[in-house]
Design a protein around this motif. Structure first.
Motif, mmCIF file in Angstrom:
data_model
loop_
_atom_site.group_PDB
_atom_site.id
_atom_site.type_symbol
_atom_site.label_atom_id
_atom_site.label_comp_id
_atom_site.label_asym_id
_atom_site.label_seq_id
_atom_site.Cartn_x
_atom_site.Cartn_y
_atom_site.Cartn_z
ATOM 1 N N GLU A 1 5.145 0.933 -7.449
ATOM 2 C CA GLU A 1 3.828 1.154 -6.857
ATOM 3 C C GLU A 1 3.891 1.070 -5.339
ATOM 4 O O GLU A 1 3.218 1.824 -4.629
ATOM 5 N N MET B 1 7.185 4.241 8.784
ATOM 6 C CA MET B 1 7.546 3.054 9.549
ATOM 7 C C MET B 1 8.045 1.968 8.607
ATOM 8 O O MET B 1 7.472 1.732 7.547
ATOM 9 N N TYR C 1 -10.005 2.883 0.777
ATOM 10 C CA TYR C 1 -8.852 2.915 -0.111
ATOM 11 C C TYR C 1 -8.057 1.620 0.029
ATOM 12 O O TYR C 1 -7.650 1.006 -0.953
ATOM 13 N N SER D 1 8.667 -7.270 8.964
ATOM 14 C CA SER D 1 8.420 -8.172 7.832
ATOM 15 C C SER D 1 8.302 -7.387 6.526
ATOM 16 O O SER D 1 7.839 -7.934 5.535
ATOM 17 N N ALA E 1 6.244 -5.666 5.155
ATOM 18 C CA ALA E 1 4.858 -5.305 4.835
ATOM 19 C C ALA E 1 4.737 -4.689 3.452
ATOM 20 O O ALA E 1 4.075 -3.683 3.266
ATOM 21 N N LEU E 2 5.374 -5.311 2.468
ATOM 22 C CA LEU E 2 5.212 -4.839 1.087
ATOM 23 C C LEU E 2 3.929 -5.437 0.520
ATOM 24 O O LEU E 2 3.552 -6.544 0.877
ATOM 25 N N PHE E 3 3.279 -4.690 -0.372
ATOM 26 C CA PHE E 3 2.058 -5.196 -0.975
ATOM 27 C C PHE E 3 2.443 -6.155 -2.092
ATOM 28 O O PHE E 3 3.062 -5.738 -3.078
ATOM 29 N N PRO E 4 2.101 -7.424 -1.952
ATOM 30 C CA PRO E 4 2.652 -8.436 -2.867
ATOM 31 C C PRO E 4 2.184 -8.286 -4.309
ATOM 32 O O PRO E 4 2.840 -8.781 -5.218
ATOM 33 N N ALA F 1 0.639 -0.852 7.655
ATOM 34 C CA ALA F 1 1.492 -0.037 6.784
ATOM 35 C C ALA F 1 0.634 0.979 6.027
ATOM 36 O O ALA F 1 1.004 2.149 5.904
ATOM 37 N N ARG G 1 0.049 -15.527 -5.676
ATOM 38 C CA ARG G 1 1.275 -15.456 -4.915
ATOM 39 C C ARG G 1 2.034 -16.753 -5.019
ATOM 40 O O ARG G 1 1.458 -17.802 -5.143
ATOM 41 N N ARG H 1 9.947 3.272 0.707
ATOM 42 C CA ARG H 1 8.573 3.673 0.971
ATOM 43 C C ARG H 1 8.522 4.580 2.201
ATOM 44 O O ARG H 1 7.700 5.488 2.286
ATOM 45 N N ARG I 1 -7.420 -0.861 -3.056
ATOM 46 C CA ARG I 1 -6.077 -1.029 -3.618
ATOM 47 C C ARG I 1 -5.384 -2.297 -3.160
ATOM 48 O O ARG I 1 -4.485 -2.798 -3.839
ATOM 49 N N PHE J 1 3.028 4.273 -2.806
ATOM 50 C CA PHE J 1 1.687 3.999 -2.253
ATOM 51 C C PHE J 1 1.169 5.166 -1.419
ATOM 52 O O PHE J 1 0.062 5.654 -1.619
ATOM 53 N N GLY J 2 2.004 5.627 -0.499
ATOM 54 C CA GLY J 2 1.579 6.701 0.392
ATOM 55 C C GLY J 2 1.336 8.010 -0.350
ATOM 56 O O GLY J 2 0.406 8.750 -0.043
ATOM 57 N N PHE K 1 8.491 -1.979 8.666
ATOM 58 C CA PHE K 1 8.074 -3.112 9.480
ATOM 59 C C PHE K 1 9.117 -4.215 9.426
ATOM 60 O O PHE K 1 9.848 -4.358 8.451
ATOM 61 N N LEU L 1 1.744 -5.395 -5.899
ATOM 62 C CA LEU L 1 2.189 -4.145 -6.503
ATOM 63 C C LEU L 1 3.672 -4.216 -6.816
ATOM 64 O O LEU L 1 4.450 -4.842 -6.101
ATOM 65 N N HIS M 1 -3.764 -11.786 -9.321
ATOM 66 C CA HIS M 1 -2.420 -11.868 -8.799
ATOM 67 C C HIS M 1 -2.290 -13.148 -7.996
ATOM 68 O O HIS M 1 -2.938 -13.330 -6.978
ATOM 69 N N GLU N 1 0.237 -6.641 9.037
ATOM 70 C CA GLU N 1 1.105 -5.463 8.868
ATOM 71 C C GLU N 1 0.742 -4.686 7.605
ATOM 72 O O GLU N 1 1.017 -3.497 7.516
ATOM 73 N N LEU N 2 0.175 -5.391 6.615
ATOM 74 C CA LEU N 2 -0.184 -4.682 5.387
ATOM 75 C C LEU N 2 -1.159 -3.557 5.706
ATOM 76 O O LEU N 2 -1.011 -2.432 5.239
ATOM 77 N N LEU O 1 -5.900 -8.626 -3.692
ATOM 78 C CA LEU O 1 -5.301 -9.811 -3.100
ATOM 79 C C LEU O 1 -6.321 -10.930 -2.927
ATOM 80 O O LEU O 1 -5.946 -12.083 -2.762
ATOM 81 N N LYS P 1 0.300 8.323 -3.385
ATOM 82 C CA LYS P 1 -0.983 8.194 -4.085
ATOM 83 C C LYS P 1 -2.132 8.396 -3.111
ATOM 84 O O LYS P 1 -3.126 9.027 -3.454
ATOM 85 N N VAL P 2 -1.985 7.846 -1.913
ATOM 86 C CA VAL P 2 -3.032 8.036 -0.905
ATOM 87 C C VAL P 2 -3.252 9.524 -0.663
ATOM 88 O O VAL P 2 -4.377 10.007 -0.594
ATOM 89 N N ARG P 3 -2.157 10.259 -0.604
ATOM 90 C CA ARG P 3 -2.248 11.696 -0.306
ATOM 91 C C ARG P 3 -2.437 12.531 -1.554
ATOM 92 O O ARG P 3 -2.337 13.755 -1.496
ATOM 93 N N VAL Q 1 -0.463 3.769 8.414
ATOM 94 C CA VAL Q 1 0.589 4.753 8.676
ATOM 95 C C VAL Q 1 0.706 5.723 7.498
ATOM 96 O O VAL Q 1 0.977 6.899 7.670
ATOM 97 N N GLU Q 2 0.470 5.199 6.288
ATOM 98 C CA GLU Q 2 0.535 6.058 5.095
ATOM 99 C C GLU Q 2 -0.710 6.907 4.930
ATOM 100 O O GLU Q 2 -0.795 7.712 4.000
#
Ligand SMILES: Nc1ncnc2c1ncn2[C@@H]1O[C@H](COP(=O)(O)OP(=O)(O)OP(=O)(O)O)[C@@H](O)[C@H]1O
Ligand SMILES: [Mg+2]
Lengths: 287, 351
Positions: free
Chosen positions: B94, B79, A194, B83, B85-88, A184, A287, B146, A198, B98-99, B81, B90, A285, A180-181, A203, B101-103, A187-188
């Motif tokens: 951040e 969207m 990238y 779960s 879907a956070l970036f662990p 996600a 976890r 987000r 990032r 995220f989006g 999710f 960041l 990082h 899903e990462l 990770l 920054k992408v744009r 979708v962004e």
């Protein structure tokens, strides 16, 4: 007396550890302060004399330079290739199992077999490299006999062997990332590059640290190929620290000097491991 | 404008049809809930709208434009999710930007929007924390933040509350619904929890095995279930569905003697919601209590009538020990009839 059973259970492992790891290490350290004993002249305390002659030994410095070159050439390359391969075979692609297996195959070959295989590539005139070169009109080249190419040849071969092994660790790490990462990020609007920069790369840092330590140790530990390919030659151009220690100890029978070299090698490795952990851990990082 | 239209959308995974010619429309600013049991294709539908899966057949339109073959980022949807879907690696801040920054949104604007959104979802104090240092509800709000910071008009949510405990879930339901109304977003929300669907939705799309079983407002689904499946799925507990049979004077509950209405009952199924069944002094149909379950505000009685069982939800605590005889009755408009073979609703007026 309450802990007697605990100690009894520990004893077999402790005996093996002390006997084959700790005692030799300490003995090596002690030997490095003594002269090499012979039948007529028994070993006697020499203080730092061995270390002084080491500092004056031009072969030691050349071998150390070779080893640093070998490390600098193999470590980043094999890690980068391992990461690339892992990302590539982690994707949904046809015959994925086959591709993964073929990337992993060099790992299961013993270094001696690998060296024999690559000997066939590097041999002048009849070797694969020269044959292909001849097709394009290139002159024959003694790849392993030329001091200016021999280290590069060793490095290429080592990368070929190591990258598949490190790939497995990266593959395992990649598969533990939730899919899903990536979705996600998609979708962004993040591009693949990238997302790699990032998300994936940071990770993978714990894996990278682990692989880095292993690759560093390997670059000082892996000398089997020298027995097959060059014996450290020509003129020590491809000699590495551990192989030099072997030569000093078992060809020249100078055990005291070999002990000194060993202590230096161990100190070098320990120092590097400490630096790696301290420097990189700050940016890793977990976890 | 931010309207989603699905036209005959089908999605196959090999031989499996996960989504089978589904058509529906999510109007602008509406909260549409996709409801259905596990594995019915809700997530797949949502992923089709987001562009994370390719459509096998049919079309998807957003604001009238065909986006069927468009990549996810071109559809301008957000969207959340299941779960999160956070970036662990960041921090909360951040993750949220995220989006942006992408744009390549300018720094200044990014900061302003972050401040605003963090205020809206109540995360201003947690911006420096990593996801694993947040509680489940806070993580969920990060995912939400987000999604809304992009200021897309459409937001898709896949069971965002399924990992939360009951109390937090209630709070978040209210929060999400409030946020959606304040920002005027079009939300397509997936859940298998019918309470969630009923309490949040403007429109519910009930999905079963990849097909739409029924579509309508929560009230419609509750008051006029189109099929036995819908009848059973909506409500806690779901509607009583009992097989009818021909009796001497008309239809009876199978194995019972009390006539319900003057007409053959074979092949029909009667549906009455537990909360609409009452205990009556005279008339009604006779049954025997087999168990009673005390729920605090009300009690659920299990009553055997002939060969069938009714659940009865009655307010307060009832003294009806197992074995006692009772009579069940309901208001005329509260009973539904279904054709047993097809499962479809029999037009009203037969009763
Ligand atoms: N990538 C896939 N490959 C093959 N089959 C899939 C795939 N994704 C989903 N399916 C199948 O499609 C059907 C619908 O799956 P989906 O994930 O949409 O269900 P869901 O309604 O979201 O269920 P849940 O409430 O459990 O999340 C399931 O039968 C599932 O097995
Ligand atoms: Mg799902």
């Amino acid at each position: 007396m309450k802990n007697v059973y605990g100690w009894l259970l520990l004893t077999p492992a402790a005996i093996l550890l002390v006997g084959f790891t700790h005692y030799p290490a300490v003995a090596t350290l002690i030997d490095s302060f003594f002269t090499t004993g012979t039948v007529v002249r028994p070993s006697k305390f020499a203080g730092l004399a061995n270390y002084a002659s080491l500092a004056d030994d031009p072969i030691f410095w050349q071998v150390l330079r070779n080893n640093l070159y070998f490390a600098a050439a193999t470590i980043p390359t094999s890690i980068a290739i391992a990461m690339l391969m892992a990302i590539w075979v982690n994707d949904r692609l046809p015959a994925r199992a086959l591709v993964r297996m073929s990337y992993f195959t060099p790992t299961i070959l013993p270094m001696v077999a690998v060296a024999n295989l690559w000997l066939f590539f590097y041999t002048p005139q009849i070797g694969l490299l020269d044959k292909v070169g001849a097709m394009f009109g290139a002159a024959s080249h003694n790849w392993l006999g030329d001091p200016s190419t021999v280290m590069a040849c060793m490095a290429v071969m080592t990368v070929w062997k190591e990258a598949g092994f490190f790939m497995i660790f990266y593959l395992a790490a990649l598969q533990s990332l939730p899919p899903e990462l990536e979705e996600a990020a998609k979708v962004e609007g993040a591009s693949r590059w990238y997302y790699f920069r990032r998300v994936t790369f940071p990770l993978l840092m714990p894996t990278t640290l682990f692989v880095l330590v292993n690759a560093t140790i390997n670059s000082f530990k892996l000398v089997d190929h020298l027995f097959i390919l060059t014996k450290g030659g020509p003129d020590n151009a491809s000699n590495l620290l551990l192989y030099y220690i072997y030569q000093v100890a078992f060809s020249f029978f100078d055990t005291a000097y070999a002990s000194t070299l060993t202590v230096v090698l161990l100190a070098l490795l320990a120092g590097m491991a400490i630096i790696q952990f301290q420097l990189i851990e700050k940016r890793v990082h977990y976890r | 404008m931010s309207e989603i239209v699905l036209e005959q959308v089908t999605k196959r995974f090999g031989p499996v049809k996960a989504v089978d010619s589904v058509s529906f429309r999510a109007e602008q600013g509406k909260f549409v809930v996709l409801l259905g049991p596990s594995g019915c294709g809700k997530s797949t539908l949502l992923r089709l709208i987001a562009g994370l899966e390719d459509v096998s057949e049919g079309r998807i339109l957003i604001d009238g434009a065909d986006v069927t073959r468009l990549s996810p980022e071109k559809r301008r949807v957000s969207m959340v999710f299941q779960s999160y879907a956070l970036f662990p690696h960041l921090s909360t801040a951040e993750n949220i930007v995220f989006g942006l920054k992408v744009r390549r949104t300018p720094e200044e604007e990014r900061r302003k929007r972050l401040e605003h959104v963090a205020e809206v979802v109540g995360l201003a104090a947690y911006l420096d924390r990593k996801p694993q240092e947040l509680s489940g509800g806070q993580r969920q709000r990060v995912a939400l933040a987000r999604a809304i910071i992009a200021e897309n008009r459409i937001c898709l949510m896949d069971e965002p509350l399924s990992n939360l405990d009951a109390q937090l879930r209630h709070g978040m339901r209210v929060e999400i619904r409030g946020l959606q109304q304040r920002l005027g977003m079009t939300v397509v929300y997936v859940t298998h929890d019918q309470v969630e669907a009923m309490s949040m939705a403007d429109r519910v799309v009930l999905v079963r095995e990849g097909r739409i079983e029924q579509e309508g407002s929560p009230e419609e689904l509750y008051a006029k279930p189109a099929t036995m499946f819908a009848a059973r799925f909506i409500g806690t507990p779901g509607m009583n569905l009992v097989a009818l049979a021909d009796g001497p004077g008309g239809a009876v509950v199978r194995g019972s003697a009390d006539t319900l209405f003057a007409r053959g009952g074979n092949g029909l199924t009667l549906g009455v919601r537990p909360e609409h069944v009452g205990l009556v002094e005279a008339g009604g149909i006779r049954g025997t209590v087999t168990s009673s379950e005390y729920h605090g505000a009300d009690t659920i009685l299990t009553v055997k009538v002939g060969e069938e069982t009714f659940l009865v939800r009655a307010p307060g605590q009832l003294a009806h020990p197992p074995g006692s005889a009772v009579r069940l009755g309901w208001k005329p408009g509260m009973a539904h009839l279904f054709d047993t073979a097809s499962g479809r609703r029999v037009p009203d007026g037969v009763l």
